[in-house]
Design an enzyme around this catalytic site. Sequence first.
Site, short mmCIF file in Angstrom:
data_model
loop_
_atom_site.label_atom_id
_atom_site.label_comp_id
_atom_site.label_asym_id
_atom_site.label_seq_id
_atom_site.Cartn_x
_atom_site.Cartn_y
_atom_site.Cartn_z
CG HIS A 135 35.84 29.30 9.41
ND1 HIS A 135 35.27 28.05 9.39
CD2 HIS A 135 35.37 29.90 10.53
CE1 HIS A 135 34.49 27.90 10.44
NE2 HIS A 135 34.54 29.00 11.16
CG ASP A 213 33.99 31.58 3.61
OD1 ASP A 213 32.86 32.06 3.82
OD2 ASP A 213 34.64 30.95 4.47
CD GLN A 216 32.38 36.32 9.97
OE1 GLN A 216 31.71 37.31 10.26
NE2 GLN A 216 32.39 35.23 10.70
CE LYS A 239 29.28 32.79 10.06
NZ LYS A 239 29.63 32.47 11.44
CB CYS A 377 36.83 27.67 13.06
SG CYS A 377 35.57 26.96 14.10
N1 7TS Z 1 33.67 30.97 6.79
C1 7TS Z 1 33.91 31.98 7.63
C2 7TS Z 1 34.84 33.09 7.20
C3 7TS Z 1 33.31 31.99 8.90
O1 7TS Z 1 33.57 33.01 9.72
C4 7TS Z 1 32.45 30.93 9.26
C5 7TS Z 1 31.84 30.85 10.62
C6 7TS Z 1 32.20 29.92 8.33
C7 7TS Z 1 32.83 29.96 7.11
C8 7TS Z 1 31.29 28.78 8.62
O2 7TS Z 1 29.96 29.20 8.67
P1 7TS Z 1 28.81 28.16 9.05
O3 7TS Z 1 27.61 29.02 9.19
O4 7TS Z 1 28.71 27.18 7.95
O5 7TS Z 1 29.24 27.51 10.34
N2 7TS Z 1 32.49 31.61 11.60
C9 7TS Z 1 32.25 31.57 12.94
C10 7TS Z 1 32.93 32.40 13.84
O6 7TS Z 1 33.77 33.24 13.53
N3 7TS Z 1 32.49 32.12 15.08
O7 7TS Z 1 31.58 31.15 15.00
C11 7TS Z 1 31.42 30.80 13.67
#
Ligand code: 7TS
Length: 422
Positions: A135, A213, A216, A239, A377
């Site tokens: 990501h 990371d 997910q 999430k 992303c």
């Molecule tokens: N890493 C992964 C694998 C992700 O899927 C996401 C967000 C992030 C990092 C970043 O997370 P945040 O909470 O700091 O923004 N993924 C997604 C998505 O798949 N659709 O919207 C956000």
Amino acid sequence: MKNAAAIAGSSGKSINWKIFRADFPILDQKVHGHPLVYLDNAATSQKPRAVLDVLRRYYEHDNSNVHRGVHELSNRATAAYEAARERAARFINAADADEIVFTRGATEGINLVAQAWGGRHVKSGDHILLTEMEHHSNLVPWQMLAERVGAQLVYLPVTGDDGLLDLSRLDSILTGGVRLFAMTHISNTLGTVNPVADLCARARKAGAVTLVDAAQSAGHRPIDVRAIGCDFLVFSGHKICGPTGIGVLYGRREKLDETPPWQGGGEMILNVDYHKTTYKQPPHCFEAGTPNIAGVIGLGAAMDYLDAIGRDNIWHHDQELAAYACERLSRMKGVRLFGPAVGRAGLVSFLLENIHAHDVVTVADQRGVALRGGHHCNQPLMKKLGIESTARASFYFYNTRAEVDRLVEVIAEIQKYFGQSS
Ligand code: 7TS
């Protein structure tokens, strides 16, 4: 207690998931005249009443700043805040609550490690190893660091449409020059589940520090940082049924100790003079300013909620739903699926022949089905796959097989609408 009744004597299959679905008031609504089918859980999950109630109760009874006052409300807020740190440590089996840093989310956790740990320990000429499925959150911060210190980014390739890491290439890339290996546990586009414990073990042997990371994965399957053997791990609260604007950075004690403070301000100091400051020990030296107290407490409630269900049960449910969706979609003409054929996490990316992903998502929305369309992303991965975007359905434990059937029905309608037959 409801959870115990819903799970009683069960393996993943015999759980009455409807009971948990009823905990999510938002799911009980119509969108554009159709029952909402929320399949955008990889972007953010919905929140159960248990979390909403805790947030409301905190603001109605205990709201105060932490670590400052000696008055009753401040003591209560501080106790709840630190109890959530203990809770977070248990959630990922960290050895100690002091290994838990509260951040705004996965993105901020990675930026903290890149800027603070990386700023001190990554030198000119060092390699930073990433995978081709990261990501942007686990890519751009490392590019910024590489530019700043003169390091070089190297990538472990992804193999074609199957979306697996090409592990046969790892030994030749993971040489002594790699200072850090940052990898996603689960791909948010492909649904690939990476063998992070094995990757971390191989990195450690090569002398590289590791960051996982878990954005997910943390809410979908049990996470054990000691079994994974990583140095750092990040995830976001929103999430995993928690509030937005809160997340966790896990850092192995020894690694946090060698990480300099990041942002300066109140709360993170022991003593300040006009020209010099001494800092608190980790994790407090990484939490400058008034933190997201309600967010932390809500996150603790979300962890309680998920673990009462059991993340092994959730994992089983989500994988089964994704497998069912793949099976049904793969039988339709003009549907291209992305990601591994077996063992995928609870999400499915797909494209419909001659129909743009944005059109798919827009028409699905008109029928009450919430999907995400775009590059998710993952622009470099999209370019590698020779596409611009995909449509994505991502599942959680409150989703049902009937909702997958509805997705399939809507996709068939979309194909008809755009003059394609299924
Ligand atoms: N890493 C992964 C694998 C992700 O899927 C996401 C967000 C992030 C990092 C970043 O997370 P945040 O909470 O700091 O923004 N993924 C997604 C998505 O798949 N659709 O919207 C956000």
